[in-house]
Motif scaffolding. Structure first.
Motif, PDB file in Angstrom:
ATOM      1  N   GLU A 109       1.088   5.723  -0.982  1.00 10.64           N
ATOM      2  CA  GLU A 109       0.328   6.951  -1.221  1.00 10.64           C
ATOM      3  C   GLU A 109       1.127   7.798  -2.180  1.00 10.64           C
ATOM      4  O   GLU A 109       2.351   7.699  -2.266  1.00 10.64           O
ATOM      5  CB  GLU A 109       0.029   7.703   0.080  1.00 10.64           C
ATOM      6  CG  GLU A 109       1.245   8.261   0.779  1.00 10.64           C
ATOM      7  CD  GLU A 109       0.874   9.188   1.943  1.00 10.64           C
ATOM      8  OE1 GLU A 109      -0.078   8.878   2.664  1.00 10.64           O
ATOM      9  OE2 GLU A 109       1.579  10.210   2.101  1.00 10.64           O
TER      10      GLU A 109
ATOM     11  N   ARG B 174       0.859  -1.176   0.000  1.00 12.10           N
ATOM     12  CA  ARG B 174       0.000   0.000   0.000  1.00 12.10           C
ATOM     13  C   ARG B 174       0.895   1.225   0.000  1.00 12.10           C
ATOM     14  O   ARG B 174       1.852   1.304   0.779  1.00 12.10           O
ATOM     15  CB  ARG B 174      -0.951   0.048   1.200  1.00 12.10           C
ATOM     16  CG  ARG B 174      -2.142   0.982   0.881  1.00 12.10           C
ATOM     17  CD  ARG B 174      -3.183   1.065   1.949  1.00 12.10           C
ATOM     18  NE  ARG B 174      -4.434   1.571   1.385  1.00 12.10           N
ATOM     19  CZ  ARG B 174      -5.379   2.179   2.093  1.00 12.10           C
ATOM     20  NH1 ARG B 174      -5.243   2.337   3.398  1.00 12.10           N
ATOM     21  NH2 ARG B 174      -6.481   2.608   1.504  1.00 12.10           N
TER      22      ARG B 174
ATOM     23  N   ARG C  59      -3.139  13.598  -0.919  1.00 13.71           N
ATOM     24  CA  ARG C  59      -2.384  12.366  -1.065  1.00 13.71           C
ATOM     25  C   ARG C  59      -3.374  11.224  -1.265  1.00 13.71           C
ATOM     26  O   ARG C  59      -4.373  11.116  -0.559  1.00 13.71           O
ATOM     27  CB  ARG C  59      -1.526  12.099   0.175  1.00 13.71           C
ATOM     28  CG  ARG C  59      -0.515  13.201   0.477  1.00 13.71           C
ATOM     29  CD  ARG C  59       0.651  13.190  -0.473  1.00 13.71           C
ATOM     30  NE  ARG C  59       1.555  12.067  -0.226  1.00 13.71           N
ATOM     31  CZ  ARG C  59       2.549  11.723  -1.039  1.00 13.71           C
ATOM     32  NH1 ARG C  59       2.748  12.383  -2.171  1.00 13.71           N
ATOM     33  NH2 ARG C  59       3.336  10.701  -0.746  1.00 13.71           N
ATOM     34  N   VAL C  60      -3.112  10.391  -2.257  1.00 17.28           N
ATOM     35  CA  VAL C  60      -4.040   9.327  -2.636  1.00 17.28           C
ATOM     36  C   VAL C  60      -3.465   7.969  -2.241  1.00 17.28           C
ATOM     37  O   VAL C  60      -2.348   7.636  -2.646  1.00 17.28           O
ATOM     38  CB  VAL C  60      -4.300   9.354  -4.153  1.00 17.28           C
ATOM     39  CG1 VAL C  60      -5.158   8.171  -4.579  1.00 17.28           C
ATOM     40  CG2 VAL C  60      -4.962  10.662  -4.547  1.00 17.28           C
ATOM     41  N   PRO C  61      -4.201   7.170  -1.465  1.00 18.14           N
ATOM     42  CA  PRO C  61      -3.738   5.809  -1.174  1.00 18.14           C
ATOM     43  C   PRO C  61      -4.025   4.888  -2.344  1.00 18.14           C
ATOM     44  O   PRO C  61      -5.018   5.054  -3.058  1.00 18.14           O
ATOM     45  CB  PRO C  61      -4.567   5.421   0.055  1.00 18.14           C
ATOM     46  CG  PRO C  61      -5.834   6.199  -0.083  1.00 18.14           C
ATOM     47  CD  PRO C  61      -5.465   7.492  -0.780  1.00 18.14           C
TER      48      PRO C  61
ATOM     49  N   ARG D 226     -11.501   7.612   1.263  1.00 20.01           N
ATOM     50  CA  ARG D 226     -11.487   8.947   0.676  1.00 20.01           C
ATOM     51  C   ARG D 226     -12.884   9.566   0.628  1.00 20.01           C
ATOM     52  O   ARG D 226     -13.153  10.463  -0.164  1.00 20.01           O
ATOM     53  CB  ARG D 226     -10.869   8.905  -0.722  1.00 20.01           C
ATOM     54  CG  ARG D 226      -9.436   8.374  -0.712  1.00 20.01           C
ATOM     55  CD  ARG D 226      -8.749   8.641  -2.014  1.00 20.01           C
ATOM     56  NE  ARG D 226      -8.534  10.057  -2.209  1.00 20.01           N
ATOM     57  CZ  ARG D 226      -8.390  10.641  -3.401  1.00 20.01           C
ATOM     58  NH1 ARG D 226      -8.500   9.908  -4.495  1.00 20.01           N
ATOM     59  NH2 ARG D 226      -8.185  11.930  -3.498  1.00 20.01           N
TER      60      ARG D 226
ATOM     61  N   PRO E 253      -5.780   2.535  -7.284  1.00 19.37           N
ATOM     62  CA  PRO E 253      -5.960   3.743  -6.475  1.00 19.37           C
ATOM     63  C   PRO E 253      -7.339   3.776  -5.811  1.00 19.37           C
ATOM     64  O   PRO E 253      -8.308   3.247  -6.362  1.00 19.37           O
ATOM     65  CB  PRO E 253      -5.821   4.875  -7.492  1.00 19.37           C
ATOM     66  CG  PRO E 253      -6.233   4.258  -8.793  1.00 19.37           C
ATOM     67  CD  PRO E 253      -5.809   2.816  -8.730  1.00 19.37           C
ATOM     68  N   GLU E 254      -7.404   4.389  -4.642  1.00 21.25           N
ATOM     69  CA  GLU E 254      -8.692   4.622  -3.976  1.00 21.25           C
ATOM     70  C   GLU E 254      -9.314   5.855  -4.634  1.00 21.25           C
ATOM     71  O   GLU E 254      -8.776   6.962  -4.530  1.00 21.25           O
ATOM     72  CB  GLU E 254      -8.482   4.869  -2.483  1.00 21.25           C
ATOM     73  CG  GLU E 254      -9.774   4.951  -1.684  1.00 21.25           C
ATOM     74  CD  GLU E 254     -10.059   3.648  -0.950  1.00 21.25           C
ATOM     75  OE1 GLU E 254     -10.356   2.653  -1.640  1.00 21.25           O
ATOM     76  OE2 GLU E 254      -9.974   3.641   0.283  1.00 21.25           O
TER      77      GLU E 254
END
Length: 341
Positions: A72, A70, A80-82, A153, A145-146
Motif C-alpha cells: 500500500e 501486495r 492509502r492505495v493497495p 476501493r 494499483p487498485e
C-alpha cells in the motif's frame, strides 16, 4: 421539434470550429504546449500538498514463475492505495517496468490471475486477459494499483451483500464534481503517484518504464502519459476513439467525461501529446462501445501526427477480430521492443 438533438449537434460543431481556428493560428509545438496546459488544468484536483508514499509491504507470495507482492502507498488526502507488484524471478539487474491499469470489473485482482476473493484463477480468461500476469511472464516488473471506485476501493455501500464487479464511479464522480474535481483527475493523480513508486524501486530501470491500460484504465494511461513524460511507451487497449464517435454516441460510465475538454481538444488531439514516444493502439473490430469506424478516424489522425514528428515507426496498431477485450498478441512483443535496453 422540441428535442435537443440539433442543439447538441450544433454545439459540437461550434466548438469544433473554434478549436480548428485556434489550431490554424499555431505551429505544432505551440499546439502541444497549449493542449498539455489545458489537460493539466482539467485534471487538477486542487492539491495543496500530497501524501508521502511510505510504501508498506502487506504480503508476499512466491509462485512458479514470478513473485507477487501486495503493498500500500500514500497518494492524497490521507488515502492509502493497495497495489500488487509482480516481479520476474531471477532478476540480476535493473529491469523494465510497466504500470498496469485495469478497466471496469472487480479491480486489480482481475488482471493478475486472481478471483475477487484473492484465490488463484486457473479458469478461462475474461475480457481483461490477465494482462499484468502476461507482462510479468515476459520479464517486466509490473505494478498494478487498485483504481479508486473498484474492488477493495469501492464505497462501503457498494460492497454490501457480497456484491462483486460493480463500481462506485457514479457516486464518486458526481460528488467530486461538487468540489470542482473530476474522477479522471483523481485517478490520474493516483496513477502518477504509483509511477513515483515504480521509479523509487532500485530494481527498476527508470529509462524503461511503460504503461498499459485497458478501457477505463486506457483513459487513465492515456492522460497520465500525455502529461508525464517519465512514461516512455504506452499501450492503449479498447479506448482510442473520438469523443463524438464513442462516449457521445453510446452510453458510457460517467468516469469517461472530462469537464470542458471539448473547449480545447477532441480525443485524438489529446493523444498526440504522446508523440513522438512509442504508442501502441489495440482495439477489437466488433467492440460495441468503441466503434471501429471512429477508432480508424483517430488512428489516421495519429498516423499523420507521428509521421510529421518523424516517428511513424513508433506508432503501432492492431485491429483484431474481437469485442471489448484485451488481445495482446501484438501488444506484448511490441512493448518488449519499445522498452528494450
Amino acid at each position: 421539434m422540441w428535442n435537443p438533438d440539433s442543439i447538441m449537434e450544433n454545439l459540437y460543431h461550434s466548438y469544433e470550429n473554434k478549436r480548428l481556428q485556434q489550431k490554424r493560428a499555431e505551429n505544432s509545438e505551440q499546439t502541444k504546449i497549449r493542449l498539455k496546459r489545458h489537460l493539466i488544468k482539467s485534471l487538477d484536483i486542487a492539491l495543496e500538498e500530497q501524501d508521502e508514499l511510505r510504501p508498506l509491504l502487506l504480503e508476499c507470495t512466491e509462485l512458479e514463475d514470478h513473485i507477487r507482492e501486495r503493498i500500500e502507498l500514500g497518494t492524497v488526502w490521507g488515502v492509502r492505495v493497495p497495489a500488487y507488484v509482480l516481479l520476474p524471478k531471477g532478476m540480476t539487474k535493473r529491469t523494465a517496468a510497466v504500470l498496469a491499469l485495469h478497466g471496469h470489473g472487480y479491480g486489480s485482482r482481475q488482471i493478475i490471475g486472481l478471483h475477487p476473493n484473492g484465490t488463484e484463477n486457473t479458469g478461462k480468461l475474461d475480457l481483461h486477459g490477465n494482462y499484468a500476469l502476461e507482462l510479468v511472464r515476459r520479464g517486466f516488473i509490473v505494478v498494478v494499483p487498485e483504481i479508486i471506485g473498484f474492488g477493495d476501493r469501492r464505497l462501503a455501500a457498494d460492497q454490501k451483500d457480497g456484491q462483486v464487479g460493480n463500481s462506485s464511479c457514479q457516486t464518486l464522480a458526481s460528488h467530486l464534481l461538487l468540489y470542482g474535481i473530476s474522477l479522471a483527475g483523481l485517478r490520474v493523480h493516483e496513477a502518477r503517484r504509483a509511477l513515483d513508486y515504480v521509479l523509487s524501486r532500485e530494481d527498476v530501470d527508470p529509462a524503461r518504464v511503460g504503461c498499459f491500460g485497458f478501457s477505463g484504465g486506457g483513459l487513465i494511461a492515456a492522460y497520465t502519459a500525455a502529461i508525464d513524460e517519465r512514461i516512455k511507451a504506452t499501450v492503449l487497449c479498447a479506448f482510442v476513439n473520438t469523443f463524438k464517435g464513442s462516449i457521445m454516441q453510446i452510453r458510457h460510465c460517467i468516469d469517461n467525461y472530462l469537464p470542458g475538454v471539448l473547449e480545447y481538444s477532441e480525443l485524438p488531439e489529446l493523444l498526440e501529446l504522446l508523440a513522438p514516444r512509442p504508442l501502441f493502439i489495440e482495439s477489437g473490430q466488433q467492440d460495441p462501445i468503441f466503434p471501429i469506424e471512429t477508432v480508424e478516424v483517430a488512428i489516421q489522425y495519429l498516423r499523420q501526427v507521428y509521421a510529421e514528428a518523424g516517428a511513424a515507426e513508433k506508432l503501432g496498431v492492431h485491429l483484431f477480430e474481437g469485442v471489448h477485450e484485451v488481445n495482446g498478441s501484438q501488444a506484448y512483443p511490441w512493448l518488449i521492443e519499445a522498452l528494450e535496453s
